[in-house]
Design a protein around this motif. Structure first.
Motif, PDB file in Angstrom:
ATOM      1  N   ALA A   1      70.516  10.245  45.739  1.00 46.17           N
ATOM      2  CA  ALA A   1      70.265   9.799  44.401  1.00 46.17           C
ATOM      3  C   ALA A   1      69.265   8.789  44.257  1.00 46.17           C
ATOM      4  CB  ALA A   1      71.712   9.147  44.260  1.00 46.17           C
ATOM      5  N   ALA A   2      68.692   8.217  45.248  1.00 47.15           N
ATOM      6  CA  ALA A   2      67.607   7.209  44.919  1.00 47.15           C
ATOM      7  C   ALA A   2      66.105   7.758  45.164  1.00 47.15           C
ATOM      8  CB  ALA A   2      67.857   6.114  45.676  1.00 47.15           C
ATOM      9  N   ALA A   3      66.110   9.041  45.664  1.00 49.44           N
ATOM     10  CA  ALA A   3      64.950   9.457  46.297  1.00 49.44           C
ATOM     11  C   ALA A   3      64.065   9.769  44.869  1.00 49.44           C
ATOM     12  CB  ALA A   3      65.053  10.806  46.700  1.00 49.44           C
ATOM     13  N   ASP A   4      64.477  10.108  43.821  1.00 50.80           N
ATOM     14  CA  ASP A   4      63.553  10.316  42.688  1.00 50.80           C
ATOM     15  C   ASP A   4      63.305   9.002  42.109  1.00 50.80           C
ATOM     16  OD1 ASP A   4      62.930  13.220  42.393  1.00 50.80           O
ATOM     17  OD2 ASP A   4      65.245  13.687  41.468  1.00 50.80           O
ATOM     18  N   ARG A   5      63.497   7.887  42.402  1.00 57.61           N
ATOM     19  CA  ARG A   5      63.365   6.703  41.775  1.00 57.61           C
ATOM     20  C   ARG A   5      62.125   6.190  42.559  1.00 57.61           C
ATOM     21  NH1 ARG A   5      68.787   6.543  41.269  1.00 57.61           N
ATOM     22  NH2 ARG A   5      69.055   4.674  42.859  1.00 57.61           N
ATOM     23  N   LEU A   6      61.940   6.633  43.599  1.00 55.19           N
ATOM     24  CA  LEU A   6      60.704   6.029  44.547  1.00 55.19           C
ATOM     25  C   LEU A   6      59.605   6.602  44.297  1.00 55.19           C
ATOM     26  CD1 LEU A   6      62.805   6.243  48.095  1.00 55.19           C
ATOM     27  CD2 LEU A   6      62.259   4.277  46.557  1.00 55.19           C
ATOM     28  N   ARG A   7      58.718   5.747  44.252  1.00 53.69           N
ATOM     29  CA  ARG A   7      57.153   6.495  44.033  1.00 53.69           C
ATOM     30  C   ARG A   7      56.271   6.056  45.215  1.00 53.69           C
ATOM     31  NH1 ARG A   7      59.687   8.586  40.860  1.00 53.69           N
ATOM     32  NH2 ARG A   7      59.756   8.378  38.838  1.00 53.69           N
ATOM     33  N   VAL A   8      55.069   6.741  45.149  1.00 52.84           N
ATOM     34  CA  VAL A   8      54.091   6.320  46.331  1.00 52.84           C
ATOM     35  C   VAL A   8      53.796   5.063  46.469  1.00 52.84           C
ATOM     36  CG1 VAL A   8      51.695   6.796  47.038  1.00 52.84           C
ATOM     37  CG2 VAL A   8      53.111   8.694  46.328  1.00 52.84           C
ATOM     38  N   GLY A   9      53.862   4.642  47.606  1.00 52.53           N
ATOM     39  CA  GLY A   9      53.689   3.074  47.649  1.00 52.53           C
ATOM     40  C   GLY A   9      55.144   1.944  47.978  1.00 52.53           C
ATOM     41  N   ASP A  10      56.069   2.593  47.283  1.00 54.69           N
ATOM     42  CA  ASP A  10      57.410   1.894  47.149  1.00 54.69           C
ATOM     43  C   ASP A  10      57.663   1.807  48.707  1.00 54.69           C
ATOM     44  OD1 ASP A  10      57.242   1.502  44.820  1.00 54.69           O
ATOM     45  OD2 ASP A  10      58.826   3.086  44.339  1.00 54.69           O
ATOM     46  N   ARG A  11      58.586   0.960  49.065  1.00 53.90           N
ATOM     47  CA  ARG A  11      58.987   0.729  50.536  1.00 53.90           C
ATOM     48  C   ARG A  11      60.491   1.347  50.718  1.00 53.90           C
ATOM     49  NH1 ARG A  11      57.208  -5.469  51.276  1.00 53.90           N
ATOM     50  NH2 ARG A  11      55.139  -5.076  51.364  1.00 53.90           N
ATOM     51  N   VAL A  12      60.779   1.840  51.900  1.00 52.97           N
ATOM     52  CA  VAL A  12      62.335   2.044  52.087  1.00 52.97           C
ATOM     53  C   VAL A  12      62.625   1.133  53.419  1.00 52.97           C
ATOM     54  CG1 VAL A  12      63.842   3.698  53.040  1.00 52.97           C
ATOM     55  CG2 VAL A  12      62.209   4.306  51.221  1.00 52.97           C
ATOM     56  N   TRP A  13      63.588   0.608  53.184  1.00 54.13           N
ATOM     57  CA  TRP A  13      64.214  -0.220  54.415  1.00 54.13           C
ATOM     58  C   TRP A  13      65.350   0.399  55.032  1.00 54.13           C
ATOM     59  CZ3 TRP A  13      62.000  -5.104  55.098  1.00 54.13           C
ATOM     60  CH2 TRP A  13      61.080  -5.612  54.328  1.00 54.13           C
ATOM     61  N   PHE A  14      64.877   0.298  56.360  1.00 58.65           N
ATOM     62  CA  PHE A  14      65.734   1.067  57.455  1.00 58.65           C
ATOM     63  C   PHE A  14      66.601  -0.079  58.203  1.00 58.65           C
ATOM     64  CE2 PHE A  14      62.762   4.193  56.331  1.00 58.65           C
ATOM     65  CZ  PHE A  14      63.500   5.369  56.711  1.00 58.65           C
ATOM     66  N   ARG A  15      67.641   0.419  58.979  1.00 63.15           N
ATOM     67  CA  ARG A  15      68.380  -0.381  59.884  1.00 63.15           C
ATOM     68  C   ARG A  15      68.372   0.556  61.030  1.00 63.15           C
ATOM     69  NH1 ARG A  15      74.029  -1.136  57.994  1.00 63.15           N
ATOM     70  NH2 ARG A  15      74.329  -2.192  59.896  1.00 63.15           N
ATOM     71  N   HIS A  16      68.308  -0.088  62.367  1.00 66.75           N
ATOM     72  CA  HIS A  16      67.982   0.583  63.422  1.00 66.75           C
ATOM     73  C   HIS A  16      69.587   0.744  64.074  1.00 66.75           C
ATOM     74  CE1 HIS A  16      66.841   1.646  67.650  1.00 66.75           C
ATOM     75  NE2 HIS A  16      65.698   1.705  67.000  1.00 66.75           N
ATOM     76  N   ALA A  17      69.827   1.818  64.840  1.00 66.43           N
ATOM     77  CA  ALA A  17      71.066   1.932  65.298  1.00 66.43           C
ATOM     78  C   ALA A  17      71.394   0.967  66.386  1.00 66.43           C
ATOM     79  CB  ALA A  17      71.173   3.284  66.059  1.00 66.43           C
ATOM     80  N   LYS A  18      70.651   0.407  67.144  1.00 68.15           N
ATOM     81  CA  LYS A  18      70.784  -0.476  68.090  1.00 68.15           C
ATOM     82  C   LYS A  18      70.054  -1.801  67.695  1.00 68.15           C
ATOM     83  CE  LYS A  18      72.464   1.860  72.336  1.00 68.15           C
ATOM     84  NZ  LYS A  18      72.379   1.888  73.539  1.00 68.15           N
ATOM     85  N   ALA A  19      70.302  -2.939  68.500  1.00 67.46           N
ATOM     86  CA  ALA A  19      69.817  -4.298  67.967  1.00 67.46           C
ATOM     87  C   ALA A  19      68.297  -4.474  68.511  1.00 67.46           C
ATOM     88  CB  ALA A  19      70.698  -5.287  68.538  1.00 67.46           C
ATOM     89  N   GLY A  20      68.276  -4.495  69.912  1.00 64.84           N
ATOM     90  CA  GLY A  20      66.744  -5.091  70.396  1.00 64.84           C
ATOM     91  C   GLY A  20      65.683  -3.938  70.163  1.00 64.84           C
ATOM     92  N   GLU A  21      66.196  -2.869  70.417  1.00 67.03           N
ATOM     93  CA  GLU A  21      65.111  -1.652  70.634  1.00 67.03           C
ATOM     94  C   GLU A  21      64.209  -1.705  69.473  1.00 67.03           C
ATOM     95  OE1 GLU A  21      67.012   2.119  71.550  1.00 67.03           O
ATOM     96  OE2 GLU A  21      68.486   1.094  73.023  1.00 67.03           O
ATOM     97  N   VAL A  22      64.746  -2.211  68.247  1.00 68.79           N
ATOM     98  CA  VAL A  22      63.772  -2.232  67.066  1.00 68.79           C
ATOM     99  C   VAL A  22      62.547  -2.998  67.616  1.00 68.79           C
ATOM    100  CG1 VAL A  22      64.394  -4.286  66.009  1.00 68.79           C
ATOM    101  CG2 VAL A  22      63.291  -2.512  64.640  1.00 68.79           C
ATOM    102  N   CYS A  23      62.355  -4.015  68.690  1.00 69.41           N
ATOM    103  CA  CYS A  23      61.250  -4.773  68.866  1.00 69.41           C
ATOM    104  C   CYS A  23      60.360  -4.028  69.733  1.00 69.41           C
ATOM    105  CB  CYS A  23      62.072  -6.095  69.607  1.00 69.41           C
ATOM    106  SG  CYS A  23      63.049  -6.894  68.651  1.00 69.41           S
ATOM    107  N   GLU A  24      60.688  -2.940  70.188  1.00 70.98           N
ATOM    108  CA  GLU A  24      59.902  -2.173  71.003  1.00 70.98           C
ATOM    109  C   GLU A  24      58.937  -1.589  70.225  1.00 70.98           C
ATOM    110  OE1 GLU A  24      59.807  -2.637  74.128  1.00 70.98           O
ATOM    111  OE2 GLU A  24      61.447  -3.707  74.580  1.00 70.98           O
ATOM    112  N   ARG A  25      59.082  -1.271  68.945  1.00 74.48           N
ATOM    113  CA  ARG A  25      58.330  -0.775  67.920  1.00 74.48           C
ATOM    114  C   ARG A  25      57.283  -1.578  67.219  1.00 74.48           C
ATOM    115  NH1 ARG A  25      58.196   4.964  68.003  1.00 74.48           N
ATOM    116  NH2 ARG A  25      60.299   5.636  69.073  1.00 74.48           N
TER     117      ARG A  25
END
Length: 401
Positions: A350-374
């Motif tokens: 539902a939110a996809a059509d409200r997004l424009r080029v340059g907008d941000r999408v915030w993700f959550r990782h499935a695990k905790a510390g592994e995001v730090c490897e990126r």
């Protein structure tokens, strides 16, 4: 819930407006809330922080300064040595056995390190390897912890839990403790039993009510069995060793594990960041505290917004639960035929059509510390401002696995 997520998105967007994605943030208010809640769940027993779930020198230090937190459960010996030398802690238990000869030589050559680090063992061959690196008479006494397998084996050939230690019964634990006691150069100071089938398995998987019922039944029976077996094993070990600690649990089982009279301390780490796997727990769910942002770079079709990158997939079984989840704005989902890609991730909903080029999408990782490897750094958000950027292990040049 949707309103709260909208407010969170607005706050994170304002705080990080000067940053270009991709980047990762930790919301300090949520982190501190989770840290306090985990201490409450531990019911007076000290909480050892699992460094694998944090992977930032600065945030480990922040957590260890809080009441109720004491010591580190590291995932490799080189990491444990780094943490001691960086003065993060002088009480570091290595959660897994090591065959790193260079790290063992460094440990065995430094009495201060040897007093601060505890090795994990479950096989005499691991002791032999240490002796081959440096003989008992040529090194300080090394601290070791027995890894007691906490999996549930209700029937012959049935194994519920992870494949960890070969030491499963109280009899085997006592026999191994006797072996260590008879070896020069080692001192058995602890027992650890990590009940992964309870602590690491959500008991309320979304949209799977029947599976959740089965998981909860298995966990109840497994807990009762472990309660008796762990107590008997600790008693058997104490006949040969003066134990300093008995460690157990994880974020998903903190309250239950702390209720075990044989356990003297518990471990937690993932609950600090609140990754998506812990959305499937009933007893306690952490506040989401760690996020990563990606930029919308194109709109390939109506109802579709594509972000650059996003494929930060977690370890474990290759299934949907290990994929990152688009979280803000609410109402986005991954495309089944593409999932989360290394260079692009299309999103619908539902939110996809409200997004424009340059907008941000915030993700959550499935695990905790592994995001730090990126990422090389974590941007720390306090209220509506980024108050610091602290290095991750990767950013500090620390690569351990």
């Amino acid at each position: 819930m949707a309103i709260e997520r909208d407010l969170l998105r607005d706050r994170l967007d304002r705080a990080t407006a000067h940053l270009d994605p991709p980047f990762a943030v930790v919301d300090l208010g949520a982190l501190d809330t989770n840290a306090a809640a985990l201490v409450d769940l531990a019911a007076g027993k000290p909480v050892r922080v699992a460094s694998k779930s944090v992977r930032s020198h600065d945030l480990l230090t922040r957590v260890l300064r809080r009441p109720g937190w004491r010591g580190v459960l590291a995932f490799t010996l080189p990491e444990a040595i780094r943490l001691v030398r960086a003065e993060v802690s002088d009480d570091v238990v290595v959660a897994y056995p090591t065959a790193d000869r260079a790290a063992l030589a460094e440990l065995a050559g430094d009495p201060e390190l040897a007093a601060a680090v505890t090795l994990m063992v479950d096989d005499p061959a691991q002791l032999d390897l240490v002796d081959a690196v440096r003989a008992p008479g040529q090194r300080p006494e090394l601290r070791v912890c027995l890894d007691l397998d906490a999996s549930w084996r209700p029937l012959r050939g049935v194994h519920v839990g992870v494949r960890r230690s070969p030491v499963h019964s109280a009899t085997a634990a006592g026999a191994f403790a006797a072996t260590v006691a008879g070896r020069r150069g080692f001192r058995l100071v602890g027992v650890m039993a990590y009940e992964a089938q309870i602590a690491g398995l959500g008991d309320a998987p979304p949209g799977q009510a029947l599976r959740g019922t089965v998981i909860r039944a298995v966990q109840r029976r497994s807990y009762r069995e472990l309660l008796a077996r762990r107590g008997a094993a600790v008693d058997a070990v104490r006949e040969h060793a003066d134990l300093e600690f008995v460690n157990g649990g994880g974020t998903g089982s903190l309250a239950a594990t702390s209720a075990d009279p044989a356990v003297t301390e518990v471990t937690a780490g993932s609950g600090l960041y609140g990754p998506t796997l812990f959305d499937a727990y009933r007893a306690w769910r952490p506040v989401p505290a760690a996020f990563f942002a990606c930029s919308v770079v194109r709109r390939p079709a109506p109802g579709v917004a594509t972000v650059l990158g996003g494929g930060w997939v977690a370890s474990g079984p290759a299934e949907r639960s290990r994929l990152p989840r688009p979280w803000l704005p609410a109402g986005l989902r991954l495309v089944g035929t593409e999932g989360a890609g290394e260079v692009q991730t299309p999103l619908t909903g539902a939110a996809a059509d409200r997004l424009r080029v340059g907008d941000r999408v915030w993700f959550r990782h499935a695990k905790a510390g592994e995001v730090c490897e990126r990422v090389n750094e974590l941007h720390l958000v306090d209220g509506e401002a980024v108050v610091a950027a602290v290095p991750t292990y990767r950013g500090a040049g620390w690569a351990f696995l």
